[in-house]
Design a protein around this motif. Structure first.
Motif, short mmCIF file in Angstrom:
data_model
loop_
_atom_site.label_atom_id
_atom_site.label_comp_id
_atom_site.label_asym_id
_atom_site.label_seq_id
_atom_site.Cartn_x
_atom_site.Cartn_y
_atom_site.Cartn_z
N TYR A 1 -0.41 -34.01 -20.68
CA TYR A 1 0.36 -35.05 -21.38
C TYR A 1 1.83 -34.66 -21.52
N ASP B 1 -0.30 -45.27 -27.68
CA ASP B 1 0.84 -44.37 -27.88
C ASP B 1 2.14 -45.15 -27.66
N LEU C 1 -0.10 -42.51 -17.91
CA LEU C 1 -0.25 -42.06 -19.30
C LEU C 1 -0.61 -43.23 -20.21
N HIS C 2 0.01 -44.38 -19.97
CA HIS C 2 -0.27 -45.55 -20.80
C HIS C 2 -1.72 -45.99 -20.68
N GLN D 1 -4.19 -43.95 -20.12
CA GLN D 1 -4.99 -42.96 -20.85
C GLN D 1 -4.79 -43.06 -22.36
N TYR D 2 -3.57 -43.41 -22.78
CA TYR D 2 -3.23 -43.46 -24.21
C TYR D 2 -2.59 -44.81 -24.54
N VAL E 1 4.89 -43.51 -25.39
CA VAL E 1 4.69 -43.70 -23.96
C VAL E 1 5.14 -45.10 -23.56
#
Length: 284
Positions: A234, A267, A260-261, A263-264, A270
């Protein structure tokens, strides 16, 4: 700035790989440090394997470490001059490090091995344009048009060159033809507005300039996928994305931040960086 060290003088390796200083290496996030250690260990076991040097360059480049990445790719092509993608990545790194002549020379080697990769010609065309080698740049932009006729980047590049050569009517004709088949080419609108302004068509120019985008279009480039895929962890991915954003390479940050977005999704940090990178890359 990354401080590089070499292996000890009594090392059996004839071509020591580029290493970060121990302080820098130890400060890296654990996943990235472990990945680098793994790749470096594989080079120790097979020091003549050009592909392992290439992989080291990819990992360094994925995390914004341009100078050690360039050295790793230089070593890869020294061990195997036929490594097309090592020449390609090395050329782009030369450009990012401010050496356009070196970028052109390396991309020449890349294109001599594979002249069918449109992004390679597109990058070289832009560097030749910046170096004032306009005839060569025009040939490359035309090659991009021939290789990737559905992309607007080649035509837009050739139009920019015509405008720089004070040929607004020729540029306008090119851009009018492009916009007749691709209404979404916003940079083409901006360039056509510029051409019309030169030609005295002020009301048409104002309309197109208002609706256009000053940022040039990019061209899809699957050869850079391996760099995006090499970001580790990350924090490492975020750091790489931020570094590319600072350097004005939003188009490189977007795929990392999209992953990343996914996966999270909750957040907001992100998401904010993804929006900023997308705007920077002109991917509204």
């Amino acid at each position: 700035v990354f401080l590089l060290t070499s292996c000890s003088e009594d090392s059996e390796e004839t071509l020591p790989p580029p290493l970060l200083s121990s302080t820098m290496h130890n400060s890296l996030p654990n996943p990235l440090r472990e990945r680098l250690d793994e790749v470096l260990a594989s080079i120790t076991q097979a020091p003549e394997d050009a592909e392992k040097r290439h992989l080291l360059g990819v990992v360094y480049q994925a995390h914004g470490m341009d100078r050690p990445a360039a050295i790793a790719f230089e070593q890869a092509v020294l061990l195997d001059p036929q490594k097309t993608r090592s020449w390609y990545h090395l050329a782009r790194l030369h450009s990012r490090l401010g050496d356009l002549e070196g970028a052109v020379d390396s991309m020449n080697r890349c294109l001599a091995l594979d002249g069918s990769h449109a992004p390679s010609s597109w990058y070289r065309a832009q560097w030749l344009f910046e170096l004032g080698r306009l005839e060569e740049a025009a040939e490359d932009f035309q090659r991009v048009i021939d290789l990737a006729p559905k992309e607007s980047a080649g035509t837009e590049g050739l139009a920019r060159l015509l405008l720089a050569s004070e040929k607004p009517q020729e540029a306008a004709s090119l851009l009018e033809a492009l916009l007749s088949r691709d209404r979404h080419a916003t940079h083409a609108r901006y360039l056509l507005g510029t051409a019309y302004r030169w030609l005295g068509r002020m009301s048409d120019a104002a309309r197109l300039l208002a609706a256009g985008a000053e940022t040039p279009s990019t061209i899809p480039d699957t050869w850079n996928d391996e760099v995006h895929a090499a970001a580790v962890g990350y924090k490492a991915v975020m750091d790489a994305a931020v570094a590319w954003g600072v350097e004005g390479n939003g188009e490189k940050a977007v795929p990392l931040l999209l992953a990343l977005h996914q996966q999270y999704p909750g957040d907001m940090g992100v998401l904010e960086k993804l929006v900023a990178a997308s705007l920077q890359a002109g991917q509204v």
